[in-house]
Structure formats: structure tokens, C-alpha cells
Write a protein that holds these residues in place. Structure first.
Motif, PDB file in Angstrom:
ATOM      1  N   THR A   1       1.038  32.415   0.974  1.00  0.00           N
ATOM      2  CA  THR A   1       1.029  33.534   1.782  1.00  0.00           C
ATOM      3  C   THR A   1      -0.395  34.126   1.844  1.00  0.00           C
ATOM      4  O   THR A   1      -1.060  34.940   2.592  1.00  0.00           O
TER       5      THR A   1
ATOM      6  N   LEU B   1      -0.748  28.014  12.048  1.00  0.00           N
ATOM      7  CA  LEU B   1      -0.376  29.353  11.772  1.00  0.00           C
ATOM      8  C   LEU B   1      -1.270  30.590  12.512  1.00  0.00           C
ATOM      9  O   LEU B   1      -0.501  31.543  12.786  1.00  0.00           O
TER      10      LEU B   1
ATOM     11  N   SER C   1      -1.725  33.718   5.214  1.00  0.00           N
ATOM     12  CA  SER C   1      -1.056  34.549   6.016  1.00  0.00           C
ATOM     13  C   SER C   1      -1.959  35.712   5.962  1.00  0.00           C
ATOM     14  O   SER C   1      -1.874  36.520   6.973  1.00  0.00           O
TER      15      SER C   1
END
Length: 570
Positions: free
Chosen positions: A84, A128, A87
Motif C-alpha cells: 500500500t 498501478l 498506493s
């Protein structure tokens, strides 16, 4: 230029990355802590030609890196561990994409066989950011063969070339890594000359003569010509060139504060105020036959609505600029011209001058809006409201200040006032216009450009949302944060839709009673609280002194702000 490494580790391709980065103009790298990213961290921090920073919150780190790239006009590297962490880069990556700011994002990853196997810190990282990135790459996980080393070198070179190529933007390189990550004690970690650098020479574009001739014909046929300037980092030299071009040709230049064109001689800075209340009988005086637009986003919704509605069959709209996609926010685009605005101005400087009557029509409306604004400010002079506070902040700024404007209302209040007559540079995250990242972006500017004074004008929610921007160990003495605290998301009290709903206070405005006093204490910043006009006078002096590391928190009442806002459009 060539470099090589004498390193007994299997990660020689990683240790080429900072060398290639430096050869392509990178000066800074922002690294966030983690284990999988350790090879990248060691490579960059031990390569002393790139200045490295460590910021623990990846969301803030990415915005700070974007600020560094904007301040230095160089590609900045960001690197994080797997999962993460990657992210959390997404908000800044999307902002950098729409603002055309060069960044190279390096995400350490698990080997491909462990994806979707419930392994720790393992997500689908390849591609991503695919919808908001110039290019996505992935390095080979096994680089034992010389062809894989060659491939890795080529990819890193290509990533930096792509980030810098106009239009600039973010590029992603996903890097799967197997253990071991750390050199053994006594292992030789030495950078030597011999790494392949692939150079790219961009050619300056110009308008072909046959196309230029067709454009001039259309221009001559148009009686009413206007320029619409969107968000821009236009240089001082090009501002003057635009000013000279428009003044000679008697052409109005419609500007938002974020266009940085508010000092152009024929600038119209109050369109957002007067176009909202324009009478039908006045439309024809302002209707353009030809719109020439450049730059990116426009704050003024009223300008966009007006120019969309004033479409006629013969109207031309040219966009000047180099983009990856075709953008038509006015819904009337007829031609794109793939050169930068300065090149367009150079090639069209001898085009004919227009009748000044059209320019004077816009200027008459501008003068009335200015008088209206001053009247409203005069009537509310003793009451703290965000319009008068914004004007006071603008008046107090030293010359050559970077003014960072948060989204929602701060950027709009300053847009109503404009920076006309001031030598300021306006910065705002209007690529996506999100609430996040304003303080972090300004922090990036402050850290790498210590000679430049940075002032932030923000609302309370934007500030509290980005408080981790202050959580680092780097010195800065050139950042002043001004918070307009109305204890809510004030814009929702001004928009008719949400303000009419009984749930508005809790679910839209999100009332809160936080102050920045303890945050200032925790991060060793001076704190000054404003609740009266006397305090504002003191705050203006604090800002003028250019002493950074200060938070000035100004408390206003939402009802006063709403009254002033509505008066602008009556």
C-alpha cells in the motif's frame, strides 16, 4: 557517458539507477522507509551526486517531490517499499500527470510468483498508475544474464527520457526484488565509470508556414478575438511577450489567478464576477469570433459557462500547447496548434491589430466589477471574512513570493481579488483540484529552494488533512502557513445544493473545532492566532518580515463568508 560498479551483489542493475538519474538531470530523490526498497535506498544515498530526503508518509512524500520538481524544473525520483506504500502515491501522481510535472516513480515489489498469494505487503503493482501516467515499465526480476542487464539499463534511460519529454509528466518503474537486499559487512560498494547513458535531443517545434498562413487568414476574418489563459508556469519573459502582443493587437486576455498572467496589460481578471450577472442584452458586445486558449485548467466556472453558451457557427477556438490528450472544456474547439505559447507569439507578432472597441467592452465590465469588489470590501472592513483576509494576505506579500493556494475557497477568494500589480508566482494543485497535498507541495519548494519565500493560504480542512507534511527532519526557514479556519468545509455552505440540505453541517461542511496551535508546538513552529482586524494588521507585519516557520491561524464565521460571497454575484 559511462559508469560501472564493482559490486559482488546480484543487484548491479539497481546501482545504475542513480547514475542514470543524475545524467538525465535529476538532482533530488525522496525515499520512504521500508525493507524491500532497501537496495534503492542504499544506491541513492551512497551516490552523493543526488540529494536525498526521507519522508515517512508516502502520500506527503510524493507531493513534496512534485513540489521539488516544479521548483527545480528537473525530474525528481520517488521510491517506496511494496504494497500500500505505492498506493499512497496515487493522489500526487494524478496531480503531476495533469500538471505535466516530471517525476520518476520507483516502486519496490515482491517477485511475480508471490503476487495474489497472501504474502505480506504484496499487491498488483505493475501498471498501478496506468490511467494517469505517461509510461509504465517493469524491470526484470532475474538479471543474471547480460541481456537482462541491458534491458534494465535501457528501461531506466527510457523512463527519464519520457518524464522529461514534452509534455512532461510522471513515469512508473516497478522493480521486483528477491532477497538478499542488504550488502554483507565488508562488501565493496563502489561506483566506477562505465554505465550506458542514452541521450535524447528534443527539437523545438514551430508552426509550418502553410498552416501559419491559413491561421492568419482566419484571424483577419475575426473581428472579436480574445485569449483565454489557463493554469500556467509562464516565465516572466513570456508574460511580457504576451502582454506586448495583446496590447498591440487590442486583444483582451481572460486570466485566472493560476494562469500567472494577471499582470498582462490587457488582462481581464474579474470575469468570474461579472459574467455571472451579465444581461442578455450585453452578450453581443463580449461575444468572441475567435478564442485562442493556452495553459491548463480554469478556475472560473462562470467564464467556462459563458464561453460555452456563446457558441456560434462561425466561431473559431484554437488551443495552443502540447498535450497527450485533446481537451475541449468549452465544447467549441476547432483547432489544436502543437507549439508552446511563446513560439506562437513569436510567429504571429506581425499579425494585424484589431479595433480597440472589443477590448474596451471587456475593460468596462472589469472596471465595474473592481468597483463592486472594493465596495463590498469597504462595507465589511471591520468584519473578519475570507475575502478581506485574502486581500490582506496579498497586500502583505514581499515581491517574488511563491503564493501556494489550497483548493475549495482559498484559490477562489484570491481569484476574485487577483494579483494585479504584484510580482508574485501562484502555485496551486489544480490538475485534479483535490484537497490533499497543498502543504506538502509547498514544503517541497521550501526545502530545495531556500532563497525563495513561500506563503500558503489554506482552509482548515486542507491543512489538517495534510499535517504530515510537517513531519520530517529537514530545516526550512522560508515557509509561512496562513490558515483561514471557519471550522468547516466552507465551500459547501456557499453552494446552493448542499447548503439547502438539512444534513449540510454534518455531512457536507463537516464542522470541527480543531486548531493548529498544538501542531505548531509539536513541529516547533511559531503560532499566531487572529480573531480581530487588529490581529490581521499584526499578521501582515509577520508575513512581510519573511520569517518562515510560522503558522498564522485566522478564525472567520461561515455566515459572514456566505454573505460576502453572495454579494459578489448580486
Amino acid at each position: 557517458m559511462f559508469y560501472i560498479f564493482t559490486l559482488p551483489m546480484i543487484l548491479k542493475h539497481i546501482n545504475q539507477i542513480p547514475v542514470i538519474a543524475e545524467a538525465h538531470g535529476a538532482k533530488y530523490a525522496v525515499l520512504s522507509p521500508g525493507s524491500r526498497v532497501a537496495p534503492l535506498t542504499l544506491a541513492f544515498t551512497r551516490y552523493k551526486k543526488i540529494e536525498c530526503f526521507t519522508l515517512s508518509d508516502e502520500r506527503s512524500a510524493a507531493f513534496a517531490a512534485m513540489g521539488m520538481a516544479e521548483a527545480s524544473s528537473t525530474p525528481v525520483v520517488i521510491a517506496c517499499t511494496s504494497g500500500t506504500a505505492a498506493s499512497n502515491y496515487i493522489p500526487a501522481v494524478t496531480e503531476a500527470y495533469y500538471r505535466q510535472i516530471p517525476m520518476v516513480i520507483l516502486t519496490a515489489d515482491r517477485p511475480p510468483e508471490w503476487i495474489d498469494q497472501w504474502d505480506g505487503q504484496t499487491i498488483r503493482q505493475n501498471n498501478l498508475y496506468s490511467n494517469h501516467i505517461k509510461r509504465s515499465f517493469e524491470l526484470p526480476v532475474d538479471t543474471s544474464h547480460e541481456d537482462a542487464q541491458w534491458q534494465s539499463n535501457r528501461i531506466i534511460n527510457e523512463a527519464f527520457i519520457e518524464a522529461k519529454k514534452h509534455p512532461c509528466g510522471p513515469v512508473h518503474v516497478n522493480i521486483p526484488l528477491r532477497e538478499p537486499f542488504y550488502p554483507e559487512p565488508g562488501e565493496n560498494f563502489k561506483f566506477e565509470r562505465k554505465v550506458r547513458i542514452i541521450e535524447n535531443g528534443e527539437i523545438t517545434r514551430s508552426i509550418p508556414l502553410n498552416i501559419l498562413s491559413d491561421l492568419e487568414k482566419k484571424y483577419k476574418e475575426s473581428r472579436n478575438v480574445l485569449i483565454l489563459a489557463g493554469q500556467s508556469n509562464i516565465s516572466r519573459e513570456n508574460q511580457e511577450k504576451l502582454s506586448d502582443w495583446a496590447r498591440r493587437k487590442n486583444i483582451p486576455v481572460i486570466t485566472d489567478i493560476i494562469s500567472n498572467c494577471f499582470n498582462v496589460d490587457t488582462a481581464i481578471t474579474k470575469a468570474d464576477i461579472f459574467l455571472k450577472t451579465l444581461k442578455e442584452s450585453e452578450f453581443n458586445k463580449l461575444n468572441p469570433d475567435l478564442i485562442i486558449s493556452f495553459g491548463k485548467s480554469i478556475i472560473s466556472k462562470n467564464t467556462k459557462i459563458y464561453l460555452r453558451l456563446r457558441i456560434n457557427r462561425k466561431q473559431e477556438h484554437w488551443y495552443v500547447g502540447i498535450n497527450e490528450f485533446l481537451s475541449d472544456p468549452l465544447q467549441n474547439l476547432t483547432k489544436t496548434i502543437d507549439v508552446e505559447i511563446d513560439q506562437f507569439l513569436d510567429q504571429t507578432m506581425d499579425w494585424e491589430n484589431k479595433d480597440p472597441k472589443y477590448l474596451k467592452s471587456w475593460q468596462a465590465k472589469e472596471e465595474k466589477a473592481e468597483a463592486k469588489l472594493n465596495s463590498i470590501l469597504g462595507k465589511n472592513g471591520e468584519t473578519l471574512n475570507e475575502l478581506s483576509v485574502s486581500k490582506a494576505i496579498l497586500q502583505s506579500l514581499p515581491e517574488n513570493t511563491n503564493l501556494h493556494l489550497a483548493n475549495s475557497m482559498p484559490v477562489r477568494w484570491v481569484n476574485f481579488i487577483s494579483g494585479k500589480g504584484r510580482n508574485l508566482h501562484i502555485i496551486a494543485n489544480r490538475g485534479t483540484s483535490g484537497i490533499d497535498g497543498t502543504i506538502s507541495t509547498a514544503m517541497g519548494h521550501s526545502i530545495v529552494k531556500s532563497d525563495k519565500y513561500n506563503v500558503i493560504l489554506t482552509g482548515d480542512l486542507s491543512f489538517f488533512y495534510d499535517r504530515n507534511s510537517l513531519w520530517h527532519n529537514y530545516d526550512y526557514k522560508n515557509l509561512c502557513i496562513v490558515i483561514m479556519n471557519n471550522r468547516s468545509g466552507g465551500i459547501f455552505g456557499l453552494i446552493d445544493g448542499p447548503s439547502r440540505q438539512p444534513e449540510s453541517n454534518e455531512w457536507f461542511e463537516t464542522r470541527q473545532m480543531l486548531t493548529a496551535r498544538n501542531i505548531a508546538r509539536d513541529h516547533k513552529l511559531q503560532y499566531f492566532k487572529c480573531t480581530t482586524t487588529t490581529h490581521i494588521a499584526e499578521a501582515k507585519e509577520l508575513i512581510k518580515s519573511s520569517s518562515g516557520r510560522i503558522i498564522i491561524e485566522i478564525f472567520t464565521e461561515p455566515d459572514h463568508n456566505k454573505k460576502v460571497f453572495k454579494a459578489l454575484f448580486q
